[in-house]
Motif scaffolding. Structure first.
Motif, PDB file in Angstrom:
ATOM      1  N   LEU A 149     -29.442  -6.320  12.629  1.00 37.44           N
ATOM      2  CA  LEU A 149     -30.538  -7.256  12.885  1.00 37.44           C
ATOM      3  C   LEU A 149     -31.143  -6.985  14.256  1.00 37.44           C
ATOM      4  N   LEU A 150     -32.335  -6.447  14.278  1.00 35.17           N
ATOM      5  CA  LEU A 150     -33.054  -6.180  15.525  1.00 35.17           C
ATOM      6  C   LEU A 150     -34.497  -6.678  15.400  1.00 35.17           C
ATOM      7  N   THR A 151     -34.998  -7.192  16.506  1.00 37.70           N
ATOM      8  CA  THR A 151     -36.427  -7.518  16.519  1.00 37.70           C
ATOM      9  C   THR A 151     -37.215  -6.236  16.758  1.00 37.70           C
ATOM     10  N   ASP A 152     -38.525  -6.297  16.529  1.00 36.84           N
ATOM     11  CA  ASP A 152     -39.363  -5.116  16.773  1.00 36.84           C
ATOM     12  C   ASP A 152     -39.288  -4.705  18.241  1.00 36.84           C
ATOM     13  N   ALA A 153     -39.286  -5.699  19.142  1.00 38.66           N
ATOM     14  CA  ALA A 153     -39.251  -5.391  20.573  1.00 38.66           C
ATOM     15  C   ALA A 153     -37.918  -4.744  20.948  1.00 38.66           C
ATOM     16  N   GLN A 154     -36.831  -5.240  20.374  1.00 40.67           N
ATOM     17  CA  GLN A 154     -35.520  -4.645  20.652  1.00 40.67           C
ATOM     18  C   GLN A 154     -35.465  -3.214  20.143  1.00 40.67           C
ATOM     19  N   ARG A 155     -35.999  -3.010  18.964  1.00 38.11           N
ATOM     20  CA  ARG A 155     -35.974  -1.660  18.391  1.00 38.11           C
ATOM     21  C   ARG A 155     -36.794  -0.707  19.268  1.00 38.11           C
ATOM     22  N   ALA A 156     -37.954  -1.170  19.694  1.00 31.55           N
ATOM     23  CA  ALA A 156     -38.800  -0.326  20.544  1.00 31.55           C
ATOM     24  C   ALA A 156     -38.123  -0.059  21.884  1.00 31.55           C
ATOM     25  N   ASP A 165     -21.398  -6.469  22.084  1.00 31.80           N
ATOM     26  CA  ASP A 165     -22.865  -6.503  22.089  1.00 31.80           C
ATOM     27  C   ASP A 165     -23.332  -6.557  23.534  1.00 31.80           C
ATOM     28  N   PRO A 166     -23.203  -5.430  24.290  1.00 27.82           N
ATOM     29  CA  PRO A 166     -23.476  -5.443  25.732  1.00 27.82           C
ATOM     30  C   PRO A 166     -24.887  -5.926  26.068  1.00 27.82           C
ATOM     31  N   LEU A 167     -25.871  -5.626  25.243  1.00 31.25           N
ATOM     32  CA  LEU A 167     -27.268  -6.039  25.521  1.00 31.25           C
ATOM     33  C   LEU A 167     -27.586  -7.406  24.907  1.00 31.25           C
ATOM     34  N   ASN A 168     -26.602  -8.010  24.322  1.00 32.64           N
ATOM     35  CA  ASN A 168     -26.785  -9.314  23.635  1.00 32.64           C
ATOM     36  C   ASN A 168     -27.996  -9.261  22.691  1.00 32.64           C
ATOM     37  N   LEU A 169     -28.047  -8.211  21.905  1.00 33.58           N
ATOM     38  CA  LEU A 169     -29.164  -8.060  20.963  1.00 33.58           C
ATOM     39  C   LEU A 169     -29.135  -9.141  19.882  1.00 33.58           C
ATOM     40  N   PHE A 170     -27.931  -9.517  19.466  1.00 35.21           N
ATOM     41  CA  PHE A 170     -27.835 -10.546  18.428  1.00 35.21           C
ATOM     42  C   PHE A 170     -28.355 -11.888  18.964  1.00 35.21           C
ATOM     43  N   GLY A 171     -28.003 -12.193  20.214  1.00 40.07           N
ATOM     44  CA  GLY A 171     -28.523 -13.426  20.817  1.00 40.07           C
ATOM     45  C   GLY A 171     -30.046 -13.398  20.906  1.00 40.07           C
ATOM     46  N   GLY A 172     -30.583 -12.209  21.239  1.00 39.92           N
ATOM     47  CA  GLY A 172     -32.039 -12.086  21.299  1.00 39.92           C
ATOM     48  C   GLY A 172     -32.686 -12.244  19.928  1.00 39.92           C
ATOM     49  N   TRP A 173     -32.013 -11.680  18.921  1.00 45.87           N
ATOM     50  CA  TRP A 173     -32.564 -11.814  17.557  1.00 45.87           C
ATOM     51  C   TRP A 173     -32.559 -13.275  17.130  1.00 45.87           C
ATOM     52  N   LEU A 174     -31.442 -13.979  17.429  1.00 46.20           N
ATOM     53  CA  LEU A 174     -31.372 -15.405  17.084  1.00 46.20           C
ATOM     54  C   LEU A 174     -32.456 -16.197  17.819  1.00 46.20           C
ATOM     55  N   ALA A 175     -32.668 -15.879  19.089  1.00 45.33           N
ATOM     56  CA  ALA A 175     -33.690 -16.600  19.854  1.00 45.33           C
ATOM     57  C   ALA A 175     -35.079 -16.320  19.296  1.00 45.33           C
ATOM     58  N   ARG A 187     -32.745  -0.457   4.337  1.00 45.57           N
ATOM     59  CA  ARG A 187     -33.122   0.730   5.115  1.00 45.57           C
ATOM     60  C   ARG A 187     -33.273   0.394   6.588  1.00 45.57           C
ATOM     61  N   GLN A 188     -33.930  -0.722   6.880  1.00 47.73           N
ATOM     62  CA  GLN A 188     -34.132  -1.087   8.277  1.00 47.73           C
ATOM     63  C   GLN A 188     -32.809  -1.512   8.926  1.00 47.73           C
ATOM     64  N   GLN A 189     -31.935  -2.167   8.158  1.00 45.86           N
ATOM     65  CA  GLN A 189     -30.629  -2.526   8.720  1.00 45.86           C
ATOM     66  C   GLN A 189     -29.820  -1.264   9.035  1.00 45.86           C
ATOM     67  N   ALA A 190     -29.880  -0.278   8.149  1.00 51.93           N
ATOM     68  CA  ALA A 190     -29.145   0.968   8.394  1.00 51.93           C
ATOM     69  C   ALA A 190     -29.698   1.677   9.616  1.00 51.93           C
ATOM     70  N   GLU A 191     -31.031   1.688   9.745  1.00 53.39           N
ATOM     71  CA  GLU A 191     -31.645   2.318  10.915  1.00 53.39           C
ATOM     72  C   GLU A 191     -31.259   1.578  12.192  1.00 53.39           C
ATOM     73  N   ALA A 192     -31.170   0.261  12.130  1.00 54.52           N
ATOM     74  CA  ALA A 192     -30.779  -0.529  13.307  1.00 54.52           C
ATOM     75  C   ALA A 192     -29.344  -0.206  13.710  1.00 54.52           C
TER      76      ALA A 192
END
Length: 789
Positions: free
Chosen positions: A124-131, A164-174, A529-534
């Protein structure tokens, strides 16, 4: 002929058998739910234009909203809003309504919400996180990870820092939480718009979705609950919105108008009948003929089409109302004659009544040749109903009229006496004045004539309810259900991938501010597909040998075990089966046609000027269709209006041909009054600023059916001493104006447009019918008319 013939006996008994069969068929249809009225206006389109997938999608979206009511209880601060919200909820619970209330949210429920997504976090990644992971240098990401370690406050964190060193999951939840303004505060649903705090209550009616009783029962309880909220917080504001409230308001308005306009109309008609005939039996028999016509019309439509549309019933019932003319004509000609002559009366009046009925049926039957199933249903309904009502008058009225003398009354003589004083068209000043006034009116009307088929113009909800609906929509930033994208695919995975492609195409519009937001299932359940890429991206950039975690651990002088991400993939089915999907569940349509489908909703579509650009986006992604329900329904209304306009023109031509067979070169005298009245009616509506719409055109068709009858009855006996035809059309016109013309007072825009057109059209048709009769002395009947040609 003073006694009924054997044939009259057989016809009456035969028609009784038919009526019994039709009544039984209707009883069978209406009991046990065998007849479901179709309410979807688009179902009246030709089969190849209905787009059943769009219909199903719209129906499923609508079904989700039919039971929901949203209540916002706003106070100056959260404490006041909470106290008022608690009082509101407590009062509703005391009411013991079939109502599910969602207001309080316990900690376990909130925790379960987080725990559901935790196993799938790396997909689970946002577009901004992925970029960011794709473009930022690794060292910059390491610094972000170190900052997240030493500054733990901020976005929610689930699990250890190493996971989750970058707390990406927390960012996705937010990010997901930012899609909604609703928060959980002190265990309650809440909302803050900057100026006021609101307690949010989600109500859902239990039981039948369209139970008017349940919908109306909620309204006073909401008012009581609002009073309870204001009792504890006097400054509180309460907004409530939802389909059940609009349905309850519409039902209340309909009941109010039935009690005022309907009852007033019925009393007026009965009083008029008593004044003219000194008896109520004529009115009861006319109503009987129309009732039999309606039953026959319903049976005919169901047998032919297998279903019945609500619009058909509403419009068709109005068209069957033309049968009023036949009953009125019978009793007006029966008046002042010995009872024994009623059989002779039928022989005299039968041909002209047949002509009146056939000319009307010709106009209605033309609707059947159009490609629109809706108009075909209306044609069958009105033609069958009219024929059945006519046969009832012809074959039953002589038996049911009591067999007693029906004497003339002072009122009937007074009304009939006006025939002798009625002006006629000729080479006189009055004719010149009428022509001049009519010409000026028509020119003024043409210059101001305009049409408006926007379905939103027909909205008649109370202003306060509309204001509350707008306030709730603005505060919650709800997406519009009127316009959306329908996304289709062969599998759920393909649907999600196409949603993601669509969101990429919409990104420029979001950046330009043309949209405030997009609400899609793939926001919560990315494609596999997007989950696998993430996961692959995180594996490389964060958990790889030269990734963020390894480099950060080296700076911390700690040793870590680099994981291999093989987290499970979140599927739509798993998400749907969990409580977290409840707010967006209606957008997943599941199996639809040969594949799967979902709906993508938009926020901030506030200008019709933006719709073409949004429609263009749909053409860039395979399997995506732009749906504009308001636009589609308005287009249907416009097409029906134009088509029925041409049907009316063709109807005039055919009716004139039929009249010519009986009246020869004098046929124009029977038809011209109705044609002039219709043209003047359209001009009057235009001068008054009324836009031309489908309901005006439908009324014009009804005016053709009724108005030409007036002309036929008058032209059949044109003499100035022939009082019965004038009494007949006066009584019929008065009853029609009381039945339909009073609809001009309705608060419902569609009924008001219909009623206003009928008011002008019928009044003018009646006024002009004697005006165009020949002014030749001694011209008392059709034979005299033919000799004077």
């Amino acid at each position: 002929m003073s006694v009924p013939s054997r044939l009259a006996h057989w016809l009456a008994w035969g028609w009784l058998a038919v009526v019994l069969v039709v009544s039984g068929h209707n009883a069978w249809l209406w009991t046990g739910g065998r007849l479901q009225l179709d309410t979807d206006l688009l179902a009246m389109l030709p089969q190849n234009e209905r787009e059943p997938l769009v219909q199903d999608a719209t129906r499923k979206l609508a079904d989700a909203a039919t039971r929901r009511i949203v209540v916002l209880v706003g106070g100056g601060d959260w404490v006041a809003a909470q106290r008022a919200g608690d009082a509101f909820a407590a009062r509703l619970q005391q009411a013991r309504l079939p109502l599910a209330i969602k207001y309080r949210v316990d900690e376990a429920e909130a925790a379960a919400w987080l725990e559901f997504f935790a196993p799938y976090r790396h997909g689970l990644l946002t577009d901004a996180q992925r970029a960011g992971l794709q473009t930022k240098p690794t060292e910059a990401l390491v610094q972000e990870a170190m900052a997240a370690l030493y500054q733990p406050l901020g976005m929610p964190r689930v699990g250890a820092w190493q996971a989750d060193p970058l707390n990406l999951f927390g960012g996705w939840l937010a990010s997901r939480a930012s899609d909604s303004k609703v928060r959980v505060t002190d265990g309650r649903l809440s909302l803050d718009d900057g100026d006021r705090h609101y307690a949010l209550l989600m109500l859902e009616l239990q039981g039948a979705a369209f139970s008017i009783t349940a919908q109306q029962a909620v309204v006073p309880e909401l008012a009581e609950a609002g009073a309870a909220a204001r009792a504890v917080s006097p400054q509180v504001r309460v907004h409530h919105a939802g389909v059940p409230l609009h349905a309850a308001a519409a039902a209340e308005q309909a009941e109010r108008e039935v009690h005022t306009i309907g009852v007033g109309s019925l009393l007026g008609i009965v009083l008029l009948t008593l004044l003219v005939f000194s008896a109520v039996r004529p009115r009861l028999l006319v109503m009987l003929s129309i009732a039999i016509g309606l039953l026959a019309a319903i049976s005919a439509c169901v047998l032919i089409f297998g279903r019945l549309h609500l619009i058909t019933v509403v419009f068709g019932a109005s068209l069957v109302g033309v049968a009023e003319n036949y009953g009125s004509n019978y009793f007006c000609n029966r008046q002042g004659r010995p009872a024994a002559e009623r059989w002779m009366l039928l022989r005299e009046q039968g041909p002209v009544m047949w002509l009146a009925m056939l000319t009307t049926v010709i106009g209605y039957a033309l609707l059947a040749v159009t490609p629109f199933p809706g108009l075909q249903q209306i044609a069958v309904f009105s033609a069958a109903g009219l024929l059945a009502a006519f046969v009832t008058v012809l074959w039953w009225f002589p038996w049911l009229d009591g067999g007693r003398p029906l004497g003339e009354t002072r009122w009937s003589r007074w009304i009939g006496g006006w025939r002798a004083r009625w002006p006629t068209f000729g080479r006189n000043r009055l004719a010149v004045a009428v022509v001049c006034c009519t010409s000026v009116l028509l020119l003024a009307g043409v210059s101001q004539l305009h049409s408006n088929d926007d379905i939103r113009q027909l909205q008649s909800a109370p202003p306060q309810l509309v204001a509350d609906q707008l306030a709730v929509g603005r505060l919650l930033d709800l997406p519009s259900p009127a316009q959306f994208y329908l996304v289709q695919g062969n599998s759920p995975e393909q649907v999600l991938q196409r949603e993601e492609a669509l969101k990429q195409q919409l990104a420029p519009l979001l950046a330009q501010g043309a949209l405030r937001g997009v609400q899609a299932i793939s926001d919560w359940v990315p494609s596999a597909r997007q989950q696998a890429e993430a996961r692959a991206l995180q594996q490389h950039m964060i958990f790889g040998a030269k990734g963020v975690l390894a480099l950060a651990a080296r700076q911390l002088d700690e040793s870590v075990v680099l994981p291999h991400l093989a987290a499970p993939t979140l599927t739509v089915q798993q998400w749907l089966s969990a409580p977290v999907s409840e707010p967006l569940r209606a957008q997943w349509l599941g199996r639809l046609g040969d594949g799967y489908a979902s709906v993508v909703l938009l926020r901030g579509v506030e200008s019709a000027a933006r719709l073409p650009a949004l429609a263009d986006v749909a053409r860039t992604v395979a399997g995506v269709r732009w749906v504009d329900k308001v636009g589609e329904v308005s287009e249907v209304m416009a097409r029906y209006r134009l088509l029925m306009g041409w049907v009316i023109v063709a109807g005039y031509l055919l009716v004139f041909a039929a009249l010519s067979i009986r009246f020869g070169r004098q046929a124009w005298r029977a038809l011209l009054p109705t044609a002039v009245a219709s043209a003047m009616t359209v001009a009057l509506l235009a001068v008054l600023g009324q836009p031309l719409q489908l309901f005006n055109v439908l009324a014009l068709l009804l005016i053709l059916g009724m108005g030409v009858d007036y002309g036929i009855f008058m032209l059949e006996q044109p003499g100035r001493d022939q009082t019965r035809p004038f009494l007949s059309i006066t009584l019929a016109a008065a009853c029609t104006l009381l039945a339909f013309g009073l609809l001009a007072l309705s608060s419902t825009p569609a009924l008001r447009a219909f009623g206003l057109t009928m008011l002008f059209g019928i009044a003018l048709s009646w006024l002009l019918a004697p005006f165009f009769l020949p002014a030749v002395a001694g011209c008392n009947d059709r034979s005299d008319l033919e000799r004077n040609e």
